[in-house]
Motif scaffolding. Structure first.
Motif, short mmCIF file in Angstrom:
data_model
loop_
_atom_site.label_atom_id
_atom_site.label_comp_id
_atom_site.label_asym_id
_atom_site.label_seq_id
_atom_site.Cartn_x
_atom_site.Cartn_y
_atom_site.Cartn_z
N GLY A 95 0.81 -1.20 0.00
CA GLY A 95 0.00 0.00 0.00
C GLY A 95 0.84 1.25 0.00
O GLY A 95 2.07 1.21 -0.13
N ARG A 96 0.18 2.38 0.20
CA ARG A 96 0.89 3.66 0.19
C ARG A 96 1.82 3.82 1.39
O ARG A 96 2.85 4.47 1.30
CB ARG A 96 -0.13 4.81 0.16
N ASP A 134 -7.21 0.42 1.35
CA ASP A 134 -7.22 0.97 -0.01
C ASP A 134 -5.93 0.68 -0.75
O ASP A 134 -5.60 1.36 -1.72
CB ASP A 134 -7.47 2.49 0.05
N TYR A 135 -5.22 -0.35 -0.32
CA TYR A 135 -3.90 -0.64 -0.89
C TYR A 135 -3.97 -1.08 -2.34
O TYR A 135 -2.97 -0.99 -3.08
CB TYR A 135 -3.21 -1.73 -0.05
N SER A 145 2.83 -4.89 3.28
CA SER A 145 3.45 -3.64 3.71
C SER A 145 2.85 -3.06 4.97
O SER A 145 3.35 -2.07 5.51
CB SER A 145 3.29 -2.60 2.58
N ALA A 146 1.78 -3.66 5.49
CA ALA A 146 1.01 -3.04 6.58
C ALA A 146 1.64 -3.27 7.94
O ALA A 146 2.31 -4.28 8.18
CB ALA A 146 -0.41 -3.57 6.59
N LEU A 147 1.40 -2.33 8.84
CA LEU A 147 1.73 -2.54 10.25
C LEU A 147 0.94 -3.73 10.76
O LEU A 147 -0.27 -3.82 10.57
CB LEU A 147 1.37 -1.28 11.04
N SER A 148 1.61 -4.67 11.39
CA SER A 148 0.97 -5.87 11.93
C SER A 148 0.31 -6.71 10.83
O SER A 148 -0.75 -7.30 11.04
CB SER A 148 -0.07 -5.50 13.00
#
Length: 333
Positions: free
Chosen positions: A20-21, A28-29, A128-131
């Motif tokens: 994602g961003r 919304d990735y 790419s996300a946290l957790s």
């Protein structure tokens, strides 16, 4: 020194491969259209190489709504090639988006030609996300694929430390990590750290050894799903017939009914030579083959969800158009 098992990892895209961003982009990735191939995913999760010799296989990085028959056929061929190329292969893991993961898993469970365990894995949060759950889900999938106890169980689905059967599992939540559930029967087993434990088996038939061979097909017979709701009048059923459907699945009202207009249209389709199967929108439970269904020439999907009943019906139609023979496939698989 302990020899690491050899496991192939086929990357098909999906959330498990997506970036994602930023690390807080959980929903919304897909807007970035940025997905890692199998090699890059392994580089992002270096711990995988400590538990297995993982062979990355670049397939195509797609969102799972874009995956269907052509990818199922090519995955069957890919798995066959990998098993032939690596006689010591312990298992195969397929990374997949969660939207259609259960459909790919069930299609492969009916059509694969290999003996080695095949495990599908996805994630609810992008890599790419946290957790993100991507890394640990993939570790668990590799461990399950390599486990000797996974052989002979058909295609497996592993997320959230749980092992599910391809035929039975379904996605039940948009964003929660525990989204994949088996409503009637529960998990097959669990992956706790390095330990893979099984507690039951799925009893229905599965590959290899099924009568369904899609390796040389260009496509499957058209089968559509008609969703039942109050006042449904059969317009969708008639449109599917006009579009060339050879089979229809009704996502019926529980326990396996349709509003009068829809029911009449389904019966007309059956009389016209389409094979019509009644499932239910309820999400679990067996559709009873009632007198009314028999009189209308409609078959029962057993406890298959509409989307999985569609797959089995399409495969069955590659073998026969006789309703009695199709019914036997639904009783077997």
């Amino acid at each position: 020194m302990t020899t690491r098992p050899k496991v192939a990892f086929i990357g098909t895209g999906g959330t498990i491969s997506s970036r994602g961003r930023d690390s807080l982009d959980l929903l919304d990735y897909t807007a970035t259209d940025d997905r890692l191939d199998a090699h890059a995913i392994l580089d992002a999760i270096p711990d995988l190489r400590t538990i297995a010799e993982v062979i990355p296989v670049a397939f195509r990085a797609a969102p799972s709504p874009a995956i269907g028959f052509a990818e199922w056929r090519d995955l069957v061929r890919q798995c066959e090639d990998l098993a032939a190329e690596h006689p010591d292969l312990a298992g195969i893991v397929i990374g997949h988006g969660t939207a259609t993961l259960e459909e790919t898993a069930y299609a492969l469970s009916l059509t694969l030609t290999v003996e080695v365990p095949v495990v599908l894995v996805g994630s609810q949060r992008p890599i790419s996300a946290l957790s993100s759950d991507a890394g640990l889900n993939l570790v668990a999938a590799v461990r399950a694929a390599a486990a000797p106890g996974s052989r002979g169980r058909g295609v497996l689905v592993v997320l959230n430390d749980e092992i599910q059967a391809a035929r039975e599992v379904t996605k039940t939540s948009v964003a929660r990590l525990q989204t994949f559930r088996t409503p009637d029967f529960g998990v097959l087993g669990q992956v706790d750290g390095a330990t893979v434990r099984y507690y039951r088996r799925a009893e229905r038939g599965h590959a290899p050894g099924t009568p369904f061979d899609i390796r040389g097909l260009d496509g499957l017979p058209r089968v559509d799903v008609s969703y039942a709701y109050a006042d449904a009048d059969g317009t969708a059923v008639r449109a599917f017939r006009d579009a060339g459907a050879r089979g229809l699945v009704s996502a019926g009202l529980a326990p396996g009914m349709a509003p009068p207009g829809e029911a009449d249209a389904l019966a007309e389709a059956a009389r016209a030579g389409l094979v019509v199967v009644m499932s239910t929108r309820a999400g679990s439970g067996v559709v009873p083959l009632t007198t009314r269904l028999r009189q209308r020439g409609i078959l029962s999907a057993d406890n298959l969800t509409p989307q999985k009943a569609r797959i089995l019906l399409a495969l069955a139609l590659t073998r026969t158009r006789e309703p009695e023979a199709v019914a036997e496939f639904f009783a077997t698989y």
